[in-house]
Design an enzyme around this catalytic site. Structure first.
Site, PDB file in Angstrom:
ATOM      1  N   ASN A  99      25.233 -29.037 -17.561  1.00  0.00           N
ATOM      2  CA  ASN A  99      24.284 -29.278 -16.471  1.00  0.00           C
ATOM      3  C   ASN A  99      23.089 -28.378 -16.734  1.00  0.00           C
ATOM      4  O   ASN A  99      23.245 -27.183 -16.921  1.00  0.00           O
ATOM      5  CB  ASN A  99      24.920 -28.905 -15.120  1.00  0.00           C
ATOM      6  CG  ASN A  99      23.914 -28.999 -13.978  1.00  0.00           C
ATOM      7  OD1 ASN A  99      22.978 -29.800 -14.025  1.00  0.00           O
ATOM      8  ND2 ASN A  99      24.104 -28.185 -12.951  1.00  0.00           N
ATOM      9  N   GLU A 480       7.034 -36.337   5.785  1.00  0.00           N
ATOM     10  CA  GLU A 480       8.485 -36.540   5.664  1.00  0.00           C
ATOM     11  C   GLU A 480       8.850 -38.019   5.839  1.00  0.00           C
ATOM     12  O   GLU A 480       9.697 -38.550   5.110  1.00  0.00           O
ATOM     13  CB  GLU A 480       9.205 -35.651   6.699  1.00  0.00           C
ATOM     14  CG  GLU A 480      10.677 -35.914   6.905  1.00  0.00           C
ATOM     15  CD  GLU A 480      11.542 -35.789   5.651  1.00  0.00           C
ATOM     16  OE1 GLU A 480      11.054 -35.351   4.594  1.00  0.00           O
ATOM     17  OE2 GLU A 480      12.720 -36.176   5.743  1.00  0.00           O
ATOM     18  N   LYS A 602      21.113 -35.482  -5.513  1.00  0.00           N
ATOM     19  CA  LYS A 602      21.071 -34.727  -4.267  1.00  0.00           C
ATOM     20  C   LYS A 602      20.636 -33.283  -4.477  1.00  0.00           C
ATOM     21  O   LYS A 602      19.951 -32.706  -3.666  1.00  0.00           O
ATOM     22  CB  LYS A 602      22.459 -34.779  -3.625  1.00  0.00           C
ATOM     23  CG  LYS A 602      22.565 -34.089  -2.290  1.00  0.00           C
ATOM     24  CD  LYS A 602      21.945 -34.915  -1.203  1.00  0.00           C
ATOM     25  CE  LYS A 602      21.936 -34.229   0.140  1.00  0.00           C
ATOM     26  NZ  LYS A 602      20.918 -34.772   1.025  1.00  0.00           N
TER      27      LYS A 602
HETATM   28  C1  F6R Z   1      14.624 -35.829   0.232  1.00  0.00           C
HETATM   29  C2  F6R Z   1      15.390 -34.696  -0.220  1.00  0.00           C
HETATM   30  C3  F6R Z   1      14.750 -33.761  -1.168  1.00  0.00           C
HETATM   31  C4  F6R Z   1      15.252 -32.324  -0.929  1.00  0.00           C
HETATM   32  C5  F6R Z   1      14.723 -31.400  -2.020  1.00  0.00           C
HETATM   33  C6  F6R Z   1      15.152 -29.972  -1.803  1.00  0.00           C
HETATM   34  O1  F6R Z   1      15.308 -36.585   1.165  1.00  0.00           O
HETATM   35  O2  F6R Z   1      16.524 -34.532   0.129  1.00  0.00           O
HETATM   36  O3  F6R Z   1      13.371 -33.830  -1.123  1.00  0.00           O
HETATM   37  O4  F6R Z   1      14.833 -31.896   0.320  1.00  0.00           O
HETATM   38  O5  F6R Z   1      15.186 -31.837  -3.266  1.00  0.00           O
HETATM   39  O6  F6R Z   1      16.535 -29.868  -1.806  1.00  0.00           O
HETATM   40  P1  F6R Z   1      17.268 -28.651  -1.117  1.00  0.00           P
HETATM   41  O7  F6R Z   1      17.011 -28.757   0.348  1.00  0.00           O
HETATM   42  O8  F6R Z   1      18.700 -28.835  -1.462  1.00  0.00           O
HETATM   43  O9  F6R Z   1      16.667 -27.413  -1.692  1.00  0.00           O
END
Ligand code: F6R
Length: 607
Positions: A99, A480, A602
């Site tokens: 990864n 958003e 994600k």
């Molecule tokens: C959109 C989404 C992404 C995350 C971004 C940050 O729906 O989920 O834009 O918000 O990749 O991810 P985190 O919050 O995990 O740092």
């Protein structure tokens, strides 16, 4: 991004690894693969492009008994999505999963190819396999081969390597998430890119520091041994009891996780206030408010960044603390002016986003105090920050973030309260609890009107593009809303400050362009004038604004009235729920894969 799971132990390793991978699949789903040692001590490999289901299909009729396995779900960086580029990669009885990104892959590849290595895939990952097999062929022990190979690769990566010759697994990482675990009762050892994959399986977790080699072997007394980059035993890891439970990860009555997570929001809001104002969270909230900085550098990515813009509004409005919100990917390379007495504030669902982690590191190196607003307890961001406020959203499976956004913004509001003396005042806490409860109640009501939003979505889903507009506190949710639509419906959408449209983008308005106008009670007349400008150019108007407003209703092709009464500063969070449902239903009419939209993952652990 890519998910990694490895297991050694007396149980069926393949089954355990597949279970772990299925928990991580929402993070990357271009392909999946496993390699394992079968009952004849021989290395087997199965991999398939596409979702984990395809791999499971491949394994269905196979009769194997594996006591050692590594597996991977891929989010492609180097090389297209196909079976060959899927992980694991295997050569000379060694298989690896990876990864991250090997930044000097192309020069290493040339060097290794010149030495005669025959690359099978286009991946950067195979370079590490080539290095390891070269070191082993030169007569080095497995441990030394790992350490020496790892010194040659640049960039942020985690590798897990299975060696058939010695029946062992080794892993090592730099700047990428990796966790090991053990279950002493059943003599099992695990490794993964995410503790969630090991929930309910490992009882003790170890988070190794960068460059620490983790050695998993049934022959080890402790099941796992750790070594520093010189090969000496080390305790440079954080150890913690596994307290995560698998929790309900099915969709229940809902067609998609995204819809389920939208519906979870009212309950999560209620429990957030209960926890921080009236429960065990109060102490941590007080602690977060102890240090009042002269400025907050707010850094995050994507949806979390937009939540950060709302947090900026709270902190500037209620605390008069200047805030500088910035995308983490820009902040980290911009040489920002960081001064003593200031604080870094990082917002993240996963706590593993590479750019956000780098922004945090930059602040720490500049001797700023760092605070996170984060969902995953024990994540790298959580561990690296001086202090943390958990948003308590529960696991978010839908790739499009919904409930995490709401909880991040609300936790920011809690932080702003914590930074004042008011937090100690029970009456203030009760007042804010009532406001949060009102928000929850109103969101419940909005959700009960989903059918109306669905009808609107049906009529507009084929339009060529969407401008989401808002002013003031509604501008972040315009950004958003547009992001949500882009990522799950694959339609071009822009979030714009309503007053800014006429400075260029208005040229794009025609009868095939929809303006989703987010209209709050504040700056109402000015926002309406901006809608008029779009209407005059034949744009299709969908206004989401104060209920029973004749002016808006008359001006708009579609009007969704909502009741802002009593919400004040929480209004943008409220209106954003309509954005979430609108994006969801447009995507549904488009027929896209809502929970696993194309090209996305994600958790973005590469920069
Ligand atoms: C959109 C989404 C992404 C995350 C971004 C940050 O729906 O989920 O834009 O918000 O990749 O991810 P985190 O919050 O995990 O740092």
């Amino acid at each position: 991004m890519c998910g990694i799971v490895g297991h050694i132990g007396p149980k069926d390793s393949v089954e355990i690894v597949l279970e772990g991978l299925s928990r991580l699949e929402y993070r990357g789903y271009d392909s999946a693969g496993v390699s394992f040692i079968d009952e004849n001590d021989s290395l087997q490999i199965y991999k398939k492009s596409g979702k984990l289901e395809n791999l499971k299909g491949l394994l269905k009729d196979k009769d194997y008994k594996a006591r050692m396995c590594i597996g991977h779900t891929r989010w492609a960086t180097h090389g297209e999505v196909n079976d060959v580029n899927s992980h694991p990669h295997m050569k000379d009885h060694i298989s690896i999963v990876h990864n991250g990104i090997i930044e000097n892959a192309s020069s290493l590849r040339k060097e290794l190819a010149a030495e005669g290595y025959d690359f099978k895939s286009e991946t950067d990952s195979e370079v590490f396999l080539a290095l390891i097999t070269r070191e082993l062929a030169a007569g080095k022990e497995f441990k030394q081969a790992m350490l020496d190979s790892f010194k040659l690769v640049e960039g942020h990566s985690a590798f897990v390597v299975l060696n058939e010759n010695v029946l062992e697994i080794m892993s090592i990482k730099k700047g990428a998430p990796l966790v090991c675990g053990i279950n002493t009762v059943d003599s099992e050892a695990f490794v993964s890119s995410d503790p969630y994959a090991l929930a309910g399986m490992a009882s003790q977790l170890y988070f190794p520091a960068d460059n620490v080699l983790c050695h998993l072997s049934a022959k080890n007394k402790n099941l796992i041994n750790f070594y520093d980059s010189e090969g000496n035993p080390t305790d440079d890891f954080m150890s913690k009891k596994q307290d995560m439970s698998v929790g309900p990860t099915d969709k229940g009555q809902f067609e998609h996780f995204m819809l389920k997570e939208i519906h979870e929001q009212p309950e999560l809001i209620r429990s957030l206030t209960q926890f921080y104002f009236h429960g065990e969270g109060l102490e941590s909230l007080k602690k977060a408010g102890e240090f009042v900085p002269s400025k907050f550098h707010i850094s995050a990515c994507g949806t979390a960044y937009y939540a950060g813009l709302l947090v900026r509004d709270f902190l500037e409005m209620y605390n008069k603390i200047p805030c500088s919100p910035e995308l983490a990917s820009e902040f980290r390379y911009r040489n920002p002016l960081l001064q003593k007495g200031e604080s870094g504030l990082f917002i993240s669902q996963s706590g593993e986003t590479a750019d956000t982690l780098a922004a945090q590191e930059l602040c720490t190196n500049s001797e700023l105090k760092t605070l996170s607003i984060v969902n995953v307890d024990g994540s790298t961001l959580f561990r690296n920050c001086d202090n943390n406020l958990l948003i308590r959203a529960g696991i978010e499976i839908g790739v499009a973030s919904t409930k995490a956004f709401t909880q991040q913004a609300l936790t920011g509001r809690l932080l702003s309260l914590a930074l004042t003396k008011e937090l100690n005042d029970e009456a203030s806490r009760v007042k804010l609890t009532a406001k949060f409860s009102l928000l929850a109640e109103k969101i419940d009501h909005l959700i009960s009107r989903s059918e109306e939003i669905k009808v609107i979505a049906e009529s507009i889903h084929n339009h060529k593009g969407f401008f989401y507009t808002g002013r003031g506190v509604y501008f972040p949710v315009a950004l958003e809303g547009a992001l949500k639509l882009k990522e799950i419906a694959y339609v071009h959408a822009e979030g714009y400050a309503a007053g800014e449209l006429k400075h260029g983008p208005i040229a794009m308005i025609d009868e095939d362009m929809v303006n989703v106008a987010l209209v709050g009670p504040e700056l109402f007349e000015k926002t309406v004038s901006n809608i008029q400008e779009i209407k005059a150019r034949k744009g299709v108007i969908l206004s989401i604004g104060p209920k029973d407003n004749e002016e808006l209703a008359e001006l708009s092709d579609y009007y969704f009235g909502i009741d802002f009464d009593g919400l004040d500063e929480l209004s943008p969070i409220y209106i954003n729920i309509v954005n979430q449902l609108l994006a969801y239903y447009i995507a549904k009419y488009k027929g896209t894969d809502i929970d696993k939209p194309r090209n996305l993952a994600k958790s973005v652990t590469v920069e």
